[in-house]
Scaffold this motif. Structure first.
Motif, PDB file in Angstrom:
ATOM      1  N   ARG A  37      32.758  39.652  41.896  1.00  0.00           N
ATOM      2  CA  ARG A  37      33.907  39.349  42.739  1.00  0.00           C
ATOM      3  C   ARG A  37      35.176  39.372  41.909  1.00  0.00           C
ATOM      4  O   ARG A  37      35.137  39.179  40.693  1.00  0.00           O
ATOM      5  CB  ARG A  37      33.741  37.993  43.424  1.00  0.00           C
ATOM      6  CG  ARG A  37      33.716  36.804  42.474  1.00  0.00           C
ATOM      7  CD  ARG A  37      33.389  35.527  43.254  1.00  0.00           C
ATOM      8  NE  ARG A  37      33.391  34.342  42.392  1.00  0.00           N
ATOM      9  CZ  ARG A  37      33.055  33.124  42.797  1.00  0.00           C
ATOM     10  NH1 ARG A  37      32.672  32.920  44.059  1.00  0.00           N
ATOM     11  NH2 ARG A  37      33.091  32.110  41.956  1.00  0.00           N
ATOM     12  N   GLN A  38      36.275  39.627  42.583  1.00  0.00           N
ATOM     13  CA  GLN A  38      37.571  39.633  41.915  1.00  0.00           C
ATOM     14  C   GLN A  38      38.599  38.983  42.810  1.00  0.00           C
ATOM     15  O   GLN A  38      38.857  39.457  43.919  1.00  0.00           O
ATOM     16  CB  GLN A  38      38.000  41.049  41.548  1.00  0.00           C
ATOM     17  CG  GLN A  38      39.245  41.089  40.674  1.00  0.00           C
ATOM     18  CD  GLN A  38      39.464  42.429  40.016  1.00  0.00           C
ATOM     19  OE1 GLN A  38      38.928  43.445  40.447  1.00  0.00           O
ATOM     20  NE2 GLN A  38      40.238  42.450  38.941  1.00  0.00           N
ATOM     21  N   ALA A  39      39.141  37.892  42.313  1.00  0.00           N
ATOM     22  CA  ALA A  39      40.186  37.179  43.022  1.00  0.00           C
ATOM     23  C   ALA A  39      41.542  37.740  42.624  1.00  0.00           C
ATOM     24  O   ALA A  39      41.688  38.310  41.525  1.00  0.00           O
ATOM     25  CB  ALA A  39      40.104  35.685  42.702  1.00  0.00           C
ATOM     26  N   PRO A  40      42.560  37.573  43.467  1.00  0.00           N
ATOM     27  CA  PRO A  40      43.889  38.096  43.134  1.00  0.00           C
ATOM     28  C   PRO A  40      44.388  37.553  41.802  1.00  0.00           C
ATOM     29  O   PRO A  40      44.327  36.347  41.549  1.00  0.00           O
ATOM     30  CB  PRO A  40      44.750  37.591  44.293  1.00  0.00           C
ATOM     31  CG  PRO A  40      43.802  37.391  45.420  1.00  0.00           C
ATOM     32  CD  PRO A  40      42.517  36.943  44.797  1.00  0.00           C
ATOM     33  N   GLY A  41      44.829  38.458  40.944  1.00  0.00           N
ATOM     34  CA  GLY A  41      45.378  38.054  39.665  1.00  0.00           C
ATOM     35  C   GLY A  41      44.362  37.648  38.619  1.00  0.00           C
ATOM     36  O   GLY A  41      44.734  37.188  37.532  1.00  0.00           O
ATOM     37  N   LYS A  42      43.074  37.799  38.941  1.00  0.00           N
ATOM     38  CA  LYS A  42      42.038  37.392  38.001  1.00  0.00           C
ATOM     39  C   LYS A  42      41.148  38.583  37.639  1.00  0.00           C
ATOM     40  O   LYS A  42      41.106  39.584  38.346  1.00  0.00           O
ATOM     41  CB  LYS A  42      41.176  36.273  38.595  1.00  0.00           C
ATOM     42  CG  LYS A  42      41.935  34.977  38.809  1.00  0.00           C
ATOM     43  CD  LYS A  42      40.992  33.860  39.227  1.00  0.00           C
ATOM     44  CE  LYS A  42      41.715  32.546  39.357  1.00  0.00           C
ATOM     45  NZ  LYS A  42      40.807  31.438  39.741  1.00  0.00           N
TER      46      LYS A  42
END
Length: 126
Positions: A37-42
């Motif tokens: 998973r990829q969260a915004p800004g991470k």
């Protein structure tokens, strides 16, 4: 050769979702499957892996006890059941495959992914 994640959506904290990873053009049963998973800004974060047999599974500490990975080789599909979701789980979720049938560690599993699908957005918010 394609992988397509689906099943994302907007849910409230504490609710559940099940994501699907459908494979086309190849037989998913011969490969290990991973979820990321990829969260915004991470940076992208590894979530879970499953080998060709259901007993070969690994989870990130952040999801252990809340998420469950599984697969249905007859349907050429893998799943990620997510329970007790919280806002920190908000991200685009991706599935991927690795070439070996089993891995002896989570590091080996997540580092050997070599084919990725398009993601599905999961948003956890009240």
């Amino acid at each position: 050769v394609q992988l397509q994640a689906s099943g994302g959506g907007l849910v409230q904290p504490g609710e559940s979702l099940t994501l699907s990873c459908a494979a086309s053009g190849f037989t998913l049963a011969y490969f290990t499957v991973g979820w990321f998973r990829q969260a915004p800004g991470k940076e992208r974060e590894w979530v879970s892996c499953i080998g060709v047999r259901d007993f070969n599974t690994y989870y990130a500490d952040s999801v252990k006890g809340r998420f469950a990975i599984s697969r249905d080789n007859a349907k050429n599909t893998a799943y990620l059941r997510m329970d007790n979701l919280n806002p920190e789980d908000t991200a685009v979720y991706y599935c991927a495959v690795a070439p070996r049938r089993y891995y002896s560690s989570s590091d080996d599993c997540r580092n050997d992914m070599n084919h990725w699908g398009k993601g599905t957005q999961v948003t956890v918010s009240s």
